[in-house]
Write a protein that holds these residues in place. Structure first.
Motif, PDB file in Angstrom:
ATOM      1  N   MET A  98       0.818  -1.218   0.000  1.00 32.51           N
ATOM      2  CA  MET A  98       0.000   0.000   0.000  1.00 32.51           C
ATOM      3  C   MET A  98       0.851   1.267   0.000  1.00 32.51           C
ATOM      4  O   MET A  98       0.351   2.353  -0.251  1.00 32.51           O
ATOM      5  N   ILE A  99       2.122   1.126   0.313  1.00 41.43           N
ATOM      6  CA  ILE A  99       3.044   2.275   0.299  1.00 41.43           C
ATOM      7  C   ILE A  99       3.840   2.297  -1.004  1.00 41.43           C
ATOM      8  O   ILE A  99       3.942   3.326  -1.674  1.00 41.43           O
ATOM      9  N   VAL A 100       4.401   1.133  -1.355  1.00 42.23           N
ATOM     10  CA  VAL A 100       5.291   1.055  -2.518  1.00 42.23           C
ATOM     11  C   VAL A 100       4.540   1.325  -3.824  1.00 42.23           C
ATOM     12  O   VAL A 100       5.035   2.052  -4.694  1.00 42.23           O
ATOM     13  N   ALA A 101       3.361   0.752  -3.973  1.00 46.89           N
ATOM     14  CA  ALA A 101       2.623   0.897  -5.234  1.00 46.89           C
ATOM     15  C   ALA A 101       2.353   2.369  -5.584  1.00 46.89           C
ATOM     16  O   ALA A 101       2.699   2.814  -6.684  1.00 46.89           O
ATOM     17  N   PRO A 102       1.751   3.160  -4.688  1.00 47.73           N
ATOM     18  CA  PRO A 102       1.532   4.571  -5.049  1.00 47.73           C
ATOM     19  C   PRO A 102       2.826   5.345  -5.277  1.00 47.73           C
ATOM     20  O   PRO A 102       2.897   6.196  -6.169  1.00 47.73           O
ATOM     21  N   LEU A 103       3.863   5.045  -4.461  1.00 49.72           N
ATOM     22  CA  LEU A 103       5.128   5.769  -4.597  1.00 49.72           C
ATOM     23  C   LEU A 103       5.805   5.513  -5.935  1.00 49.72           C
ATOM     24  O   LEU A 103       6.605   6.333  -6.396  1.00 49.72           O
ATOM     25  N   LEU A 104       5.502   4.413  -6.582  1.00 46.05           N
ATOM     26  CA  LEU A 104       6.088   4.105  -7.884  1.00 46.05           C
ATOM     27  C   LEU A 104       5.143   4.399  -9.044  1.00 46.05           C
ATOM     28  O   LEU A 104       5.570   4.873 -10.099  1.00 46.05           O
ATOM     29  N   VAL A 149     -11.009  17.295 -14.634  1.00 45.22           N
ATOM     30  CA  VAL A 149     -12.091  16.807 -13.764  1.00 45.22           C
ATOM     31  C   VAL A 149     -11.944  15.307 -13.537  1.00 45.22           C
ATOM     32  O   VAL A 149     -12.062  14.804 -12.403  1.00 45.22           O
ATOM     33  N   ALA A 150     -11.677  14.576 -14.623  1.00 47.82           N
ATOM     34  CA  ALA A 150     -11.506  13.125 -14.506  1.00 47.82           C
ATOM     35  C   ALA A 150     -10.313  12.781 -13.624  1.00 47.82           C
ATOM     36  O   ALA A 150     -10.360  11.842 -12.825  1.00 47.82           O
ATOM     37  N   LEU A 151      -9.247  13.574 -13.765  1.00 46.29           N
ATOM     38  CA  LEU A 151      -8.050  13.318 -12.965  1.00 46.29           C
ATOM     39  C   LEU A 151      -8.332  13.548 -11.482  1.00 46.29           C
ATOM     40  O   LEU A 151      -7.944  12.738 -10.629  1.00 46.29           O
ATOM     41  N   VAL A 152      -9.013  14.656 -11.164  1.00 42.33           N
ATOM     42  CA  VAL A 152      -9.343  14.951  -9.767  1.00 42.33           C
ATOM     43  C   VAL A 152     -10.241  13.865  -9.195  1.00 42.33           C
ATOM     44  O   VAL A 152     -10.040  13.385  -8.065  1.00 42.33           O
ATOM     45  N   ALA A 153     -11.243  13.467  -9.986  1.00 41.96           N
ATOM     46  CA  ALA A 153     -12.143  12.403  -9.522  1.00 41.96           C
ATOM     47  C   ALA A 153     -11.385  11.095  -9.324  1.00 41.96           C
ATOM     48  O   ALA A 153     -11.591  10.380  -8.337  1.00 41.96           O
ATOM     49  N   GLY A 154     -10.483  10.805 -10.252  1.00 44.01           N
ATOM     50  CA  GLY A 154      -9.693   9.587 -10.130  1.00 44.01           C
ATOM     51  C   GLY A 154      -8.805   9.600  -8.897  1.00 44.01           C
ATOM     52  O   GLY A 154      -8.676   8.588  -8.200  1.00 44.01           O
ATOM     53  N   CYS A 158      -9.030   7.004  -5.850  1.00 47.97           N
ATOM     54  CA  CYS A 158      -7.847   6.228  -5.484  1.00 47.97           C
ATOM     55  C   CYS A 158      -7.479   6.432  -4.019  1.00 47.97           C
ATOM     56  O   CYS A 158      -7.128   5.471  -3.316  1.00 47.97           O
ATOM     57  N   LEU A 159      -7.557   7.669  -3.549  1.00 53.83           N
ATOM     58  CA  LEU A 159      -7.238   7.941  -2.146  1.00 53.83           C
ATOM     59  C   LEU A 159      -8.219   7.233  -1.213  1.00 53.83           C
ATOM     60  O   LEU A 159      -7.818   6.652  -0.195  1.00 53.83           O
ATOM     61  N   LEU A 164      -9.329   2.655   2.496  1.00 53.06           N
ATOM     62  CA  LEU A 164     -10.102   1.473   2.879  1.00 53.06           C
ATOM     63  C   LEU A 164      -9.249   0.204   2.827  1.00 53.06           C
ATOM     64  O   LEU A 164      -9.319  -0.648   3.724  1.00 53.06           O
ATOM     65  N   LEU A 165      -8.443   0.087   1.770  1.00 53.23           N
ATOM     66  CA  LEU A 165      -7.583  -1.084   1.651  1.00 53.23           C
ATOM     67  C   LEU A 165      -6.564  -1.140   2.781  1.00 53.23           C
ATOM     68  O   LEU A 165      -6.269  -2.206   3.331  1.00 53.23           O
ATOM     69  N   TRP A 166      -6.003   0.020   3.136  1.00 52.71           N
ATOM     70  CA  TRP A 166      -5.034   0.075   4.226  1.00 52.71           C
ATOM     71  C   TRP A 166      -5.661  -0.446   5.528  1.00 52.71           C
ATOM     72  O   TRP A 166      -5.061  -1.256   6.230  1.00 52.71           O
TER      73      TRP A 166
END
Length: 643
Positions: A98-104, A149-154, A158-159, A164-166
């Motif tokens: 959950m840390i490595v994936a977003p950082l890369l 807009v799509a980027l902000v929503a995405g 994702c956050l 929730l996954l964390w």
């Protein structure tokens, strides 16, 4: 008999516990193997995702992962090491994903977008100007609102998903015992340290070679293609440490000949000097199969002295500015570096200190924030007495979000009229900045002919109108200069080609949206030349300069003004007699003989180019052995301000 029964019972119980212990041990080993397999699967998935996003296509990923000459498997191992170390530190298995994936994944996405707009992947040095990217976000939002807009929503989705996954994984992930944590760290930390020790691209590494990692620092596109995003990015981290070139020292600097021009008084009447770096200024009539009516740049065309060979495309303005103000070259610095951000950490000789030594007022102007490209600090290091920014300049008319060239020229004229002594003004315009959204101008007065689609026509209409207004602003400044008593010299050039997107491939001008970094000289000129004007209100145009690197502008400026200088006209004068272009990939002579990849053959480098590199390193990073001989005014000013 009783003793035998008891002994038999004890033996049976002991055997039971031995079997139980063996089962537990097998179970622990099995759990460890399953845990390692799952971590490996996570690592593989992350590497595939990162490479897919960074490259923009899936096809090259298979050979990257499977070829023994490529570091795909090594990359998976490196990511797995990082995850195991993080798991041990956190105390939960697999939570590190959950840390490595977003950082890369996030940097890989940013890299893909940077390549789309600027042709280069993401470098570690890019992180130094993250604030500038944020500042430009409103412009990007206006250009592509639905994408934004799509980027902000995405990002929001994702956050939320990551949160929730964390929580879920933290509750259900197996806790690691102290023994398991220590065991992982004792194995993984030494391996990670070994990997880090092998990442200096300037040093040979047997281990790195066996892993298929080849530092192709002279060609970053190939570097990222061969090594993958993660390893190529890591290889570029040491660029912050610029090593002395082989042979550099006081003896090497002393051996460089330098004439003493102190006996020369310069011109009888000192001319005023205005240097204008015009944002994204380029000649759009060079586009294939497109006609413009009227000519959007008649003033520039009538007074054009030649071309500047920009080392950049579509951005990285500060690197062009660095060369023009110092006479130094980006060719001698690590690829992807930004001197303004990384290396200007002490007073460095520039045209500002030269002109101040001649009694001039040295002032910089740019109608944007002073922190952008670290200009506040850089201009101090260069010796400018004042830097006027949007925070200190009068309110200016706007073209879209950007200050109009017309307003900036009027401010230059106003400040010039108020100056009580000769002045050196260096100004960077802003109006021509991309993206070139439709309706930036109330009216587009340049008709565009040719078989273009709607988007390309709208982009070109906005850009061509900006060029026409920049041209008209230059004419206004020249008309003002011609009426002045004191001679006024104006130097204008474009910092790089504009980011016109699909216009380039759609018109057949070049195959991609961005310029190549490595190609035959004629192709490089086509994709990197911008107009150059060197004009005097008394002497007229300085003609037939040809195509030159920005680092040669100081030579031509001082020659036009009637000055001599140990470095700017002396040393650079010797360089320009032989080489017109000093670029990282192209060393070109005045008669168009090209030496591609010249920097890779250090033992064969022309002694003149070697001395050029020595002097630059001496001033920027070294002991400044040549300061008094080559930059006497700078030495005097630094000494006075330091006392």
């Amino acid at each position: 008999m009783v003793a035998l029964v008891i002994e038999s019972a004890l033996a049976g119980r002991l055997a039971f516990f031995r079997k139980l212990g063996a089962a537990r041990e097998k179970s622990a080993i099995l759990r460890l193997l399953l845990s390692l397999a799952l971590t490996l699967l996570f690592s593989l998935s992350i590497v595939i995702a990162v490479e897919w996003i960074a490259r923009g296509e899936f096809t090259p990923i298979v050979p990257y992962l499977l070829s023994p000459s490529r570091p795909g498997l090594a990359t998976i191992g490196i990511v797995m090491l990082a995850m195991l170390i993080l798991d041990a530190l956190i105390g939960r298995a697999h939570l590190s994903a959950m840390i490595v994936a977003p950082l890369l994944v996030v940097p890989a996405f940013i890299s893909s977008q940077k390549q789309h707009f600027l042709s280069d992947p993401l470098y570690p040095s890019d992180l130094l100007f993250a604030r500038q990217i944020v500042e430009l976000m409103p412009v990007m939002v206006r250009d592509r609102p639905w994408t934004a807009v799509a980027l902000v929503a995405g990002i929001a989705v994702c956050l939320a998903a990551l949160t929730l996954l964390w929580r879920y994984i933290r509750r259900h992930a197996a806790a690691l015992s102290r023994k398991e944590r220590v065991g992982r760290l004792s194995v993984c930390l030494p391996l990670a340290a070994l990997f880090v020790s092998q990442m200096d691209p300037t040093q040979y590494s047997f281990i790195r070679e066996k892993l298929g990692i080849i530092p192709i620092v002279w060609d970053q596109k190939e570097n990222y293609s061969h090594n993958g995003f993660i390893i190529a990015f890591s290889l570029n981290l040491p660029m912050a440490d610029v090593k002395s070139p082989a042979g550099y020292g006081s003896n090497a600097i002393d051996a460089i000949p330098a004439r003493n021009y102190g006996y020369l008084s310069g011109p009888r009447q000192k001319p005023d000097v205005i240097m204008l770096m015009s944002e994204s200024l380029w000649d759009p009539t060079r586009l294939s199969n497109v006609a413009f009516t009227p000519d959007p740049m008649p003033t520039i065309r009538a007074r054009q002295s030649g071309y500047v060979f920009s080392p950049e495309f579509g951005g990285m303005t500060a690197n062009v500015e660095f060369e023009a103000l110092t006479g130094f070259s980006n060719a001698f610095l690590p690829y992807g570096s930004i001197p303004y951000q990384q290396y200007v950490r002490r007073p460095i000789p520039s045209l500002a200190t030269f002109f101040r030594g001649e009694g001039y007022l040295a002032r910089a102007l740019h109608p944007f924030s002073g922190w952008f490209w670290n200009r506040n600090e850089v201009y101090k290091a260069f010796g400018f007495e004042e830097f006027h920014t949007q925070e200190t300049l009068p309110a200016m008319d706007k073209r879209g979000m950007f200050a109009a060239d017309d307003s900036l020229m009027k401010e230059i004229m106003r400040e010039g009229d108020a100056a009580e002594r000769p002045f050196f003004f260096f100004a960077v315009t802003l109006q021509g900045h991309g993206p070139y959204e439709a309706n930036r101008y109330a009216e587009n007065t340049v008709d565009i002919g040719g078989n273009l689609n709607g988007d390309d026509r709208a982009t070109l209409a906005t850009y061509a109108q900006g060029v026409r207004e920049a041209d008209a602003s230059l004419k206004m400044l020249m008309d003002w200069a011609e009426k002045r008593d004191r001679e006024t010299i104006i130097v204008l050039w474009g910092d790089h080609l504009p980011p016109l997107g699909n216009v380039y491939p759609d018109t057949g001008y070049m195959p991609q949206q961005v310029a190549t970094r490595k190609a035959p000289l004629d192709v490089m000129k086509k994709e990197h030349e911008t107009p150059l004007v060197i004009w005097s209100s008394r002497k007229g145009v300085r003609k037939d300069i040809g195509t030159i690197s920005p680092s040669q502008l100081p030579y031509h400026l001082l020659k036009t003004a009637g000055y001599e200088h140990p470095f700017y006209t002396g040393f650079l004068g010797r360089v320009q007699k032989k080489y017109s272009i000093v670029d990282r990939y192209q060393l070109a002579t005045r008669d168009n003989n090209a030496f591609p990849d010249w920097a890779r053959k250090e033992q064969d480098i022309d002694p003149m180019v070697r001395d050029y590199r020595y002097l630059q390193h001496d001033m920027m990073f070294g002991q400044q052995y040549g300061l008094e001989r080559f930059f006497p005014y700078h030495a005097q000013i630094v000494s006075q301000e330091g006392s």
